[in-house]
Motif scaffolding. Structure first.
Motif, PDB file in Angstrom:
ATOM      1  N   GLN A  93       1.118  -1.736  -0.105  1.00 51.30           N
ATOM      2  CA  GLN A  93      -0.278  -0.334  -0.240  1.00 51.30           C
ATOM      3  C   GLN A  93       0.425   1.459   0.128  1.00 51.30           C
ATOM      4  OE1 GLN A  93      -3.901   1.339   0.788  1.00 51.30           O
ATOM      5  NE2 GLN A  93      -2.610   1.270  -1.118  1.00 51.30           N
ATOM      6  N   PHE A  94       2.130   1.506   1.042  1.00 52.02           N
ATOM      7  CA  PHE A  94       2.888   2.754   1.270  1.00 52.02           C
ATOM      8  C   PHE A  94       3.788   2.473  -0.030  1.00 52.02           C
ATOM      9  CE2 PHE A  94       1.077   2.635   4.584  1.00 52.02           C
ATOM     10  CZ  PHE A  94       1.025   4.177   5.616  1.00 52.02           C
ATOM     11  N   ASP A  95       3.983   1.556  -0.920  1.00 53.23           N
ATOM     12  CA  ASP A  95       4.976   1.396  -2.080  1.00 53.23           C
ATOM     13  C   ASP A  95       4.490   2.259  -2.758  1.00 53.23           C
ATOM     14  OD1 ASP A  95       7.582   0.081  -0.454  1.00 53.23           O
ATOM     15  OD2 ASP A  95       6.300  -1.627  -1.530  1.00 53.23           O
ATOM     16  N   VAL A  96       2.686   1.510  -3.788  1.00 51.59           N
ATOM     17  CA  VAL A  96       2.003   2.326  -4.433  1.00 51.59           C
ATOM     18  C   VAL A  96       1.675   3.879  -4.255  1.00 51.59           C
ATOM     19  CG1 VAL A  96       0.121   1.787  -6.305  1.00 51.59           C
ATOM     20  CG2 VAL A  96       1.772   0.454  -5.575  1.00 51.59           C
ATOM     21  N   ASN A  97       1.107   4.472  -3.229  1.00 53.34           N
ATOM     22  CA  ASN A  97       0.521   5.005  -2.860  1.00 53.34           C
ATOM     23  C   ASN A  97       1.275   6.229  -2.590  1.00 53.34           C
ATOM     24  OD1 ASN A  97      -1.813   3.628  -3.906  1.00 53.34           O
ATOM     25  ND2 ASN A  97      -3.067   4.035  -1.510  1.00 53.34           N
ATOM     26  N   VAL A  98       2.853   5.999  -1.366  1.00 54.53           N
ATOM     27  CA  VAL A  98       3.521   7.104  -0.950  1.00 54.53           C
ATOM     28  C   VAL A  98       4.732   7.405  -1.782  1.00 54.53           C
ATOM     29  CG1 VAL A  98       4.514   7.968   0.589  1.00 54.53           C
ATOM     30  CG2 VAL A  98       2.168   6.293   0.964  1.00 54.53           C
ATOM     31  N   PHE A  99       5.524   5.346  -1.421  1.00 50.92           N
ATOM     32  CA  PHE A  99       6.577   6.262  -2.383  1.00 50.92           C
ATOM     33  C   PHE A  99       6.834   6.166  -4.024  1.00 50.92           C
ATOM     34  CE2 PHE A  99       7.094   3.110   1.543  1.00 50.92           C
ATOM     35  CZ  PHE A  99       7.145   4.637   2.827  1.00 50.92           C
ATOM     36  N   GLY A 100       5.718   5.763  -4.262  1.00 50.52           N
ATOM     37  CA  GLY A 100       6.084   5.432  -5.761  1.00 50.52           C
ATOM     38  C   GLY A 100       5.930   7.379  -5.604  1.00 50.52           C
ATOM     39  N   ALA A 125     -10.377  10.795   2.286  1.00 42.60           N
ATOM     40  CA  ALA A 125      -9.285   9.686   3.602  1.00 42.60           C
ATOM     41  C   ALA A 125      -7.750  10.560   3.231  1.00 42.60           C
ATOM     42  CB  ALA A 125      -9.172   8.940   2.671  1.00 42.60           C
ATOM     43  N   GLY A 126      -7.354  10.923   3.179  1.00 46.28           N
ATOM     44  CA  GLY A 126      -6.281  11.997   3.783  1.00 46.28           C
ATOM     45  C   GLY A 126      -6.311  12.935   4.501  1.00 46.28           C
ATOM     46  N   ALA A 127      -7.326  13.129   4.947  1.00 45.41           N
ATOM     47  CA  ALA A 127      -7.272  14.527   6.388  1.00 45.41           C
ATOM     48  C   ALA A 127      -8.829  13.564   7.376  1.00 45.41           C
ATOM     49  CB  ALA A 127      -8.846  15.625   5.519  1.00 45.41           C
ATOM     50  N   ILE A 128      -8.857  12.377   6.711  1.00 43.39           N
ATOM     51  CA  ILE A 128     -10.914  11.638   7.539  1.00 43.39           C
ATOM     52  C   ILE A 128      -9.963  10.183   7.567  1.00 43.39           C
ATOM     53  CG2 ILE A 128     -12.695  10.405   8.018  1.00 43.39           C
ATOM     54  CD1 ILE A 128     -12.679  13.787   6.447  1.00 43.39           C
ATOM     55  N   GLY A 129      -9.739   9.618   8.952  1.00 41.92           N
ATOM     56  CA  GLY A 129      -9.251   8.455   8.871  1.00 41.92           C
ATOM     57  C   GLY A 129     -10.402   7.730   9.066  1.00 41.92           C
ATOM     58  N   PHE A 130     -10.513   6.744   7.912  1.00 36.30           N
ATOM     59  CA  PHE A 130     -12.088   5.831   8.234  1.00 36.30           C
ATOM     60  C   PHE A 130     -11.539   4.025   8.353  1.00 36.30           C
ATOM     61  CE2 PHE A 130     -12.948   9.181   4.367  1.00 36.30           C
ATOM     62  CZ  PHE A 130     -13.984   9.078   4.622  1.00 36.30           C
ATOM     63  N   PRO A 131     -13.102   3.514   8.698  1.00 36.76           N
ATOM     64  CA  PRO A 131     -12.472   2.421   9.404  1.00 36.76           C
ATOM     65  C   PRO A 131     -12.041   1.031   8.386  1.00 36.76           C
ATOM     66  CG  PRO A 131     -14.523   3.362  10.004  1.00 36.76           C
ATOM     67  CD  PRO A 131     -14.386   4.411   9.446  1.00 36.76           C
ATOM     68  N   SER A 184      -1.858   6.341   4.013  1.00 35.44           N
ATOM     69  CA  SER A 184      -0.602   6.331   2.593  1.00 35.44           C
ATOM     70  C   SER A 184      -1.284   8.064   2.748  1.00 35.44           C
ATOM     71  CB  SER A 184      -1.210   4.950   1.708  1.00 35.44           C
ATOM     72  OG  SER A 184      -2.826   5.429   2.063  1.00 35.44           O
ATOM     73  N   LYS A 185      -2.307   8.002   2.013  1.00 36.02           N
ATOM     74  CA  LYS A 185      -2.591   9.446   1.833  1.00 36.02           C
ATOM     75  C   LYS A 185      -2.660  10.810   3.186  1.00 36.02           C
ATOM     76  CE  LYS A 185      -4.765   8.158  -2.084  1.00 36.02           C
ATOM     77  NZ  LYS A 185      -4.124   8.637  -3.311  1.00 36.02           N
ATOM     78  N   PHE A 186      -2.796  11.039   4.565  1.00 36.65           N
ATOM     79  CA  PHE A 186      -2.145  11.209   4.897  1.00 36.65           C
ATOM     80  C   PHE A 186      -0.618  11.229   5.097  1.00 36.65           C
ATOM     81  CE2 PHE A 186      -6.160  10.615   7.457  1.00 36.65           C
ATOM     82  CZ  PHE A 186      -5.681  11.583   8.248  1.00 36.65           C
ATOM     83  N   ALA A 187       0.164  10.463   4.868  1.00 35.82           N
ATOM     84  CA  ALA A 187       1.345  10.305   4.800  1.00 35.82           C
ATOM     85  C   ALA A 187       2.096  10.941   3.240  1.00 35.82           C
ATOM     86  CB  ALA A 187       1.963   9.130   4.010  1.00 35.82           C
ATOM     87  N   LEU A 188       1.265  11.206   2.199  1.00 37.30           N
ATOM     88  CA  LEU A 188       0.863  11.978   0.212  1.00 37.30           C
ATOM     89  C   LEU A 188       0.950  13.606   0.844  1.00 37.30           C
ATOM     90  CD1 LEU A 188       1.327  11.415  -2.305  1.00 37.30           C
ATOM     91  CD2 LEU A 188      -0.347  11.599  -2.713  1.00 37.30           C
ATOM     92  N   GLU A 189      -0.382  13.519   1.896  1.00 32.50           N
ATOM     93  CA  GLU A 189      -0.875  14.549   2.122  1.00 32.50           C
ATOM     94  C   GLU A 189       0.301  16.251   3.000  1.00 32.50           C
ATOM     95  OE1 GLU A 189      -4.280  16.620   2.502  1.00 32.50           O
ATOM     96  OE2 GLU A 189      -5.272  15.272   1.156  1.00 32.50           O
TER      97      GLU A 189
END
Length: 287
Positions: free
Chosen positions: A110-117, A144-150, A158-163
């Protein structure tokens, strides 16, 4: 030779990742229709569909987990069109499931694609942008980069990290005339955001203790999906084009109606108010 190429290619050029489907495919078509040169990249170019037949569009391989393909796509795109003006980091996916049931490999992917990619594509284009003292990096985030979804804790993380990455990077690059921007779509049903919640997914184990909660959240997400913005894809790609062309220093664009109340609560109200709202949304069983 390079100067000559630059002169005969006065059109703007955009490189997009993840253009085999979803926002990426629609955005590639929109930019092409509006006269841009488009470098439409994807992991598997056999999924390009009609993109290959569109004027101004060049389809090529780019896997955000493969540095060689990133470098080659950028270098070949510059050689073909003379320059690149905008890079849109759109490639991404949502890993859904109870955190405890997710394998470490699923988390890493998940992080390899959404963040590190996105970071690797950004690093690769920066020398070109620095040399031109111009360019825009557009990162496709999420509500979901601003709000944590269950059941989407990894996707949100990953989207918080991208933000955070985008917000910090923008100051560094602004000193060189380069812009960084974020698009925050809501939960558009066309993107499959909700489709995999509670479903079978690689690297996800089912833990029975969570089943009542999973059923509860599945019902909530079903209602959210039904109430989501029907014009979401169109609005998101229009926002991508606007962010690429408006010349503004605006960081965030949140174009879909469905996520607006939560974003407003997150960013404009007190923490207790926000906690109350999300508690009602995700925890309360009242109708």
């Amino acid at each position: 030779m390079h100067q000559h190429k630059h002169k005969i290619n006065m059109k703007n050029t955009v490189l997009l990742t993840g253009t085999s489907s979803g926002f990426g495919a629609t955005a590639a078509r929109l930019f092409a229709e509006r006269g841009w040169h488009v470098i439409a990249t994807m992991r598997d170019t056999s999924k390009a569909g009609d993109l290959r037949s569109l004027p101004n569009v060049w389809v090529t391989t780019l896997d955000v987990q493969d540095l060689t393909t990133i470098d080659d796509a950028i270098a070949d795109g510059i050689e073909r069109f003379g320059h690149i003006d905008v890079v849109i980091n759109n490639a991404g996916y949502g890993q859904f499931g109870i955190f405890e049931g997710l394998s470490r490999e699923a988390i890493q992917a998940q992080f390899d694609v959404n963040v590190f990619g996105a970071m690797d594509v950004t690093r690769a284009i920066l020398p070109h942008f620095r040399a031109r003292r111009a360019g825009t990096i557009l990162n496709i985030s999420s509500g979901a980069g601003a709000i944590g979804f269950p059941m989407a804790s990894l996707y949100s993380a990953s989207k918080f990290a991208l933000e955070g990455f985008s917000e910090g990077l923008r100051y560094e690059l602004a000193s060189l005339g380069i812009r960084v921007k974020l698009i925050e779509p809501g939960g558009a049903p066309q993107t499959g955001f909700m489709a995999r919640v509670g479903g079978e997914s690689a690297g996800v184990a089912v833990i029975e203790d969570y089943l009542p909660f999973m059923q509860h959240i599945g019902q909530i997400y079903g209602g959210m999906s039904a109430a989501s913005d029907p014009d979401a894809v169109e609005k998101v790609v229009e926002a991508m084009y606007e962010a690429a062309t408006d010349g503004k220093d605006q960081l965030r664009y949140a174009p879909t109606d469905d996520i607006q109340p939560l974003l407003q609560a997150r960013r404009s109200t007190s923490e207790p108010t926000y906690q109350s709202l999300t508690h009602q949304l995700f925890v309360s069983t009242e109708a």
